[in-house]
Design an enzyme around this catalytic site. Sequence first.
Site, PDB file in Angstrom:
ATOM      1  N   LYS A  33      53.339  -1.535 -29.661  1.00 32.67           N
ATOM      2  CA  LYS A  33      52.756  -0.693 -30.719  1.00 32.67           C
ATOM      3  C   LYS A  33      51.522  -1.375 -31.295  1.00 32.67           C
ATOM      4  O   LYS A  33      50.498  -0.730 -31.533  1.00 32.67           O
ATOM      5  CB  LYS A  33      53.804  -0.411 -31.808  1.00 32.67           C
ATOM      6  CG  LYS A  33      54.866   0.588 -31.338  1.00 32.67           C
ATOM      7  CD  LYS A  33      56.050   0.745 -32.281  1.00 32.67           C
ATOM      8  CE  LYS A  33      57.099   1.647 -31.621  1.00 32.67           C
ATOM      9  NZ  LYS A  33      58.294   1.860 -32.441  1.00 32.67           N
ATOM     10  N   GLN A  62      60.868  -0.663 -37.529  1.00 40.06           N
ATOM     11  CA  GLN A  62      61.473  -0.608 -36.194  1.00 40.06           C
ATOM     12  C   GLN A  62      62.995  -0.571 -36.287  1.00 40.06           C
ATOM     13  O   GLN A  62      63.608  -1.346 -37.022  1.00 40.06           O
ATOM     14  CB  GLN A  62      61.008  -1.824 -35.367  1.00 40.06           C
ATOM     15  CG  GLN A  62      61.447  -1.799 -33.919  1.00 40.06           C
ATOM     16  CD  GLN A  62      60.838  -0.664 -33.110  1.00 40.06           C
ATOM     17  OE1 GLN A  62      59.729  -0.211 -33.377  1.00 40.06           O
ATOM     18  NE2 GLN A  62      61.555  -0.183 -32.124  1.00 40.06           N
ATOM     19  N   ASP A  92      56.857   7.889 -38.186  1.00 43.70           N
ATOM     20  CA  ASP A  92      57.937   8.064 -37.209  1.00 43.70           C
ATOM     21  C   ASP A  92      58.587   9.444 -37.317  1.00 43.70           C
ATOM     22  O   ASP A  92      59.318   9.865 -36.415  1.00 43.70           O
ATOM     23  CB  ASP A  92      59.033   7.013 -37.459  1.00 43.70           C
ATOM     24  CG  ASP A  92      58.985   5.872 -36.457  1.00 43.70           C
ATOM     25  OD1 ASP A  92      58.574   6.104 -35.302  1.00 43.70           O
ATOM     26  OD2 ASP A  92      59.374   4.751 -36.829  1.00 43.70           O
TER      27      ASP A  92
END
Length: 283
Positions: free
Chosen positions: A52, A96, A119
Amino acid sequence: MAMIIDGKAISAQIKDEVKEAVAKMADEGRTVTLAVVLVGDDPASHVYVRNKKRACEYTGIRSLSYELPGTTTQDELLALIGELNRRADVDGILVQLPLPQHMNEDEVIKAIDPDKDVDGFHPYNVGRLSIGQEGFVSCTPAGIIQLLKRSGIEMEGKECVIVGRSNIVGKPMAMLMLRENATVTVCHSKTADLKEVCRRADILICAIGRAKFFTKDYIKAGAAVIDVGMDRDENNKLCGDVDFDDVFENAGAITPVPGGVGPMTIAMLMHNCVAAAKMKDEK
Ligand code: GUN
C-alpha cells in the site's frame, strides 16, 4: 477457452489515472495524504501495508506510517485514530486488519471518521452503500466491478452468484451488483445444492478461501468467473478458490491468481484516497 481478465493491467491503468489526478491537485498546492496504521507483527499484514505504501509512492499520495507494537492497548489506538481524525492534513485513514486478539475491531472501525474511511468499513459507509447513496466502498468488491466494466462484461439483467458473505467482500459485492441491475444470489456454507446454484450464474464470484474448490462442474459454459481467493495449494503455491486449469476451457472469462482481483484492491484504495481529498475540499 476463457478470456483472462488481466487485473495487473487494469489496476495499473487505475493507478495511472489516480497519479494524474494527484499531480493535478499537487499543481494547485493540494497534497493527498493517507495515514496507514498497523498494529503488531502479522507477516501478511506487513506485506500488504508495504504494498500500500509503495502504491502511494507511485501515485504521488503522501503516506504517513504508524507501526505500533502488538502490546498497544485499544485506548492508545483509539487516541491515535482520534488525532488522525482531527488532523486537517490527513485525508484517509487505513487501519490494517486483523488487529491483535485483545482489540475489538468493530469499535476501532467505528472510531474512524466516516469521511476518512477509505476502506469503506465504517457502518455509516456500509449503510450508505446499502441504500444506494454515495460513500466509500470496500476496495476489493469495488475493484471487481472495475474489472468487469473494463473487460466489457455486462452486469445488467445477468444472473450473478456470490459465494461467501463476508462484510469485506460478499455483502458489499451483492450491493454493488444490485446497483448495476444484476440479479443477485448470495451463497454460503449452509446453501443447499451449491453446485446447482453456481451453475445458474452468468457471473460467479468465488470468495470462500478454499483452495481450488470451484471445479468445472460449478460453472455454466461461457460464465465470467471472478476468483477472490488467496489460498495455498498442496505444494504451498499461491492459488485461488477456483481450479483454474479445470475451469479454463469452459468459462467465458476468468481472473487468474495471482494477477486478478488482488492488485485491484490497492488500486481502489488509491482511488478512494483521492475521492476523500476531493470530498473534503468540497465541504
Ligand atoms: N486486511 C485484509 N484486507 C484488508 C483491507 O482491504 N483493508 C484493511 N484495512 N485490512 C485488510
